[in-house]
Design a protein around this motif. Structure first.
Motif, short mmCIF file in Angstrom:
data_model
loop_
_atom_site.label_atom_id
_atom_site.label_comp_id
_atom_site.label_asym_id
_atom_site.label_seq_id
_atom_site.Cartn_x
_atom_site.Cartn_y
_atom_site.Cartn_z
N SER B 33 35.43 52.27 31.72
CA SER B 33 34.35 51.35 31.34
C SER B 33 34.00 50.48 32.52
O SER B 33 34.88 50.11 33.31
CB SER B 33 34.79 50.47 30.16
N TYR B 35 32.03 46.88 33.78
CA TYR B 35 31.58 45.56 33.35
C TYR B 35 30.95 44.82 34.52
O TYR B 35 31.36 44.99 35.69
CB TYR B 35 32.75 44.72 32.83
N GLN B 37 30.32 40.95 35.83
CA GLN B 37 30.71 39.56 35.61
C GLN B 37 29.94 38.67 36.57
O GLN B 37 30.25 38.59 37.76
CB GLN B 37 32.21 39.37 35.81
N GLN B 41 30.66 33.42 34.25
CA GLN B 41 30.47 34.07 32.96
C GLN B 41 31.61 35.04 32.66
O GLN B 41 32.38 35.40 33.55
CB GLN B 41 29.15 34.85 32.95
N GLY B 42 31.68 35.46 31.41
CA GLY B 42 32.62 36.51 31.05
C GLY B 42 32.05 37.87 31.40
O GLY B 42 30.84 38.02 31.58
N PRO B 43 32.90 38.87 31.52
CA PRO B 43 32.42 40.23 31.81
C PRO B 43 31.51 40.74 30.69
O PRO B 43 31.76 40.48 29.51
CB PRO B 43 33.71 41.05 31.87
N PHE B 45 29.68 44.29 29.18
CA PHE B 45 29.83 45.74 29.15
C PHE B 45 28.57 46.42 29.63
O PHE B 45 27.47 46.16 29.13
CB PHE B 45 30.15 46.16 27.71
N LEU B 88 30.39 40.27 40.19
CA LEU B 88 31.63 41.04 40.34
C LEU B 88 31.56 42.20 39.36
O LEU B 88 31.33 41.99 38.16
CB LEU B 88 32.84 40.15 40.03
N LEU B 90 33.50 45.14 37.51
CA LEU B 90 34.86 45.49 37.14
C LEU B 90 34.90 46.85 36.47
O LEU B 90 34.05 47.17 35.63
CB LEU B 90 35.43 44.44 36.18
N GLU B 101 44.09 49.16 24.86
CA GLU B 101 44.41 48.36 26.03
C GLU B 101 43.72 48.93 27.25
O GLU B 101 43.89 50.09 27.59
CB GLU B 101 45.92 48.32 26.27
N ALA B 102 42.92 48.09 27.89
CA ALA B 102 42.21 48.50 29.10
C ALA B 102 42.86 47.84 30.30
O ALA B 102 43.21 46.66 30.26
CB ALA B 102 40.74 48.09 29.00
N PHE B 104 42.34 46.77 34.20
CA PHE B 104 41.22 46.45 35.08
C PHE B 104 41.59 46.57 36.55
O PHE B 104 42.71 46.27 36.96
CB PHE B 104 40.73 45.02 34.83
N GLY B 105 40.61 46.99 37.33
CA GLY B 105 40.73 46.95 38.78
C GLY B 105 40.43 45.55 39.29
O GLY B 105 40.11 44.64 38.53
N GLN B 106 40.52 45.41 40.61
CA GLN B 106 40.30 44.11 41.24
C GLN B 106 38.83 43.74 41.33
O GLN B 106 38.49 42.59 41.57
CB GLN B 106 40.88 44.11 42.66
#
Lengths: 115, 113
Positions: B33, B35, B37, B41-43, B45, B88, B90, B101-102, B104-106
Motif C-alpha cells: 500500500s 500513502y 503524508q 498531516q496523517g498519512p 491512502f 512524504l 510511505l 498489520e502493515a 512501513f518503510g522510511q
C-alpha cells in the motif's frame, strides 16, 4: 466510511509524568484499531493493535490502550514517559471485512516530553 | 527493522515533471500500500496492490499510478507533478490484502518546486 479524530494536536508533558493521547473513531462496520509512532524523518512504527478479545491492549515501550466500543474510543496511555517518547503518534482504523481498503489515519498528536 | 525499504530517500522535482518511487516489501508479504503524508498531516491512502493487481484506491487522481512486480516490490509513479504533491510518500507491506498489520518503510521525501 470510517474516520478517526485525534482530539489533541499537541500534548506537552514532563518526564516521568503519565500521559493519555485521545482517539475517537467513526465506523458503521467492525474495525481493527492501531496506534503508530513516527520519529522525525522516519516511517511509522506499530505501537499496538486491537483486533478482538480483551479491550486492554499492551504494546511496546510501555504503552497501552483501551478499546471502548460504546464510546468509540481507543485512547493511548503510558504511566511514566521518557524524553525518548517525544514523537508524533497516529491512531488508525482498518475494516477487515472490506476488500481493498487500507488504514485510515488521524491527523496525529505531537507528544513533547521535557525534563 | 521492518524489512521494507524505499528509494530514493529524498528527491527534488520541478512542477510538471514525472517521478517514480520504489518500494521493496518485507519478505513473505504480497500486498503493498502507498500513502501520502503532507506536512503536519496523517498519512492518506493512495492505492494498494495485491498479487500485481490494483486492489483498492483512495481519493487520488489518475496521474498517480503504480505497479507491483512478481517479487512483490512496487513502484509509485506520479505524472505532471504539482506543488501540492510535495510530501512524504510511505510504502507499507502486509501479508494478504487487508492484512491486520502493515510494516512501513522510511519513506521518500518528495519536494516539488
Amino acid at each position: 466510511a470510517q474516520s478517526v479524530t485525534q482530539l489533541d494536536s499537541q500534548v506537552p508533558v514532563f518526564e516521568e509524568a503519565p500521559v493519555e493521547l485521545r482517539c475517537n473513531y467513526s465506523s458503521s462496520v467492525s474495525v481493527y484499531l492501531f496506534w503508530y509512532v513516527q520519529y522525525p524523518n522516519q516511517g511509522l512504527q506499530l505501537l499496538l493493535k486491537y483486533l478482538s478479545g480483551s479491550t486492554l491492549v499492551k504494546g511496546i515501550n510501555g504503552f497501552e490502550a483501551e478499546f471502548n466500543k460504546s464510546q468509540t474510543s481507543f485512547h493511548l496511555r503510558k504511566p511514566s514517559v521518557h524524553i525518548s517518547d517525544t514523537a508524533e503518534y497516529f491512531c488508525a482504523v482498518f475494516s477487515p471485512n472490506q476488500a481493498g481498503t487500507a488504514l485510515i489515519f488521524g491527523k496525529g498528536t505531537t507528544l513533547s516530553v521535557s525534563s | 527493522e521492518t524489512g521494507v525499504t524505499q528509494s530514493p530517500t529524498h528527491l527534488i522535482k520541478t512542477r510538471g515533471q514525472q517521478v517514480t518511487l520504489r518500494c521493496s516489501s518485507q519478505s513473505g508479504h504480497n500486498t503493498v500500500s502507498w500513502y501520502q503524508q503532507a506536512l503536519g498531516q496523517g498519512p492518506q491512502f493512495i492505492f494498494q496492490y495485491y498479487r500485481e493487481e490494483e486492489n483498492g484506491r483512495g481519493n487520488f487522481p489518475p496521474r498517480f499510478s503504480g505497479l507491483q512486480f512478481p517479487n512483490y516490490s512496487s513502484e509509485l509513479n506520479v505524472n505532471a507533478l504539482e506543488l501540492d504533491d510535495s510530501a512524504l510518500y510511505l510504502c507499507a507491506s502486509s501479508f494478504l490484502s487487508g492484512g491486520a498489520e502493515a510494516f512501513f518503510g522510511q519513506g521518500t521525501r518528495l519536494t516539488v518546486v
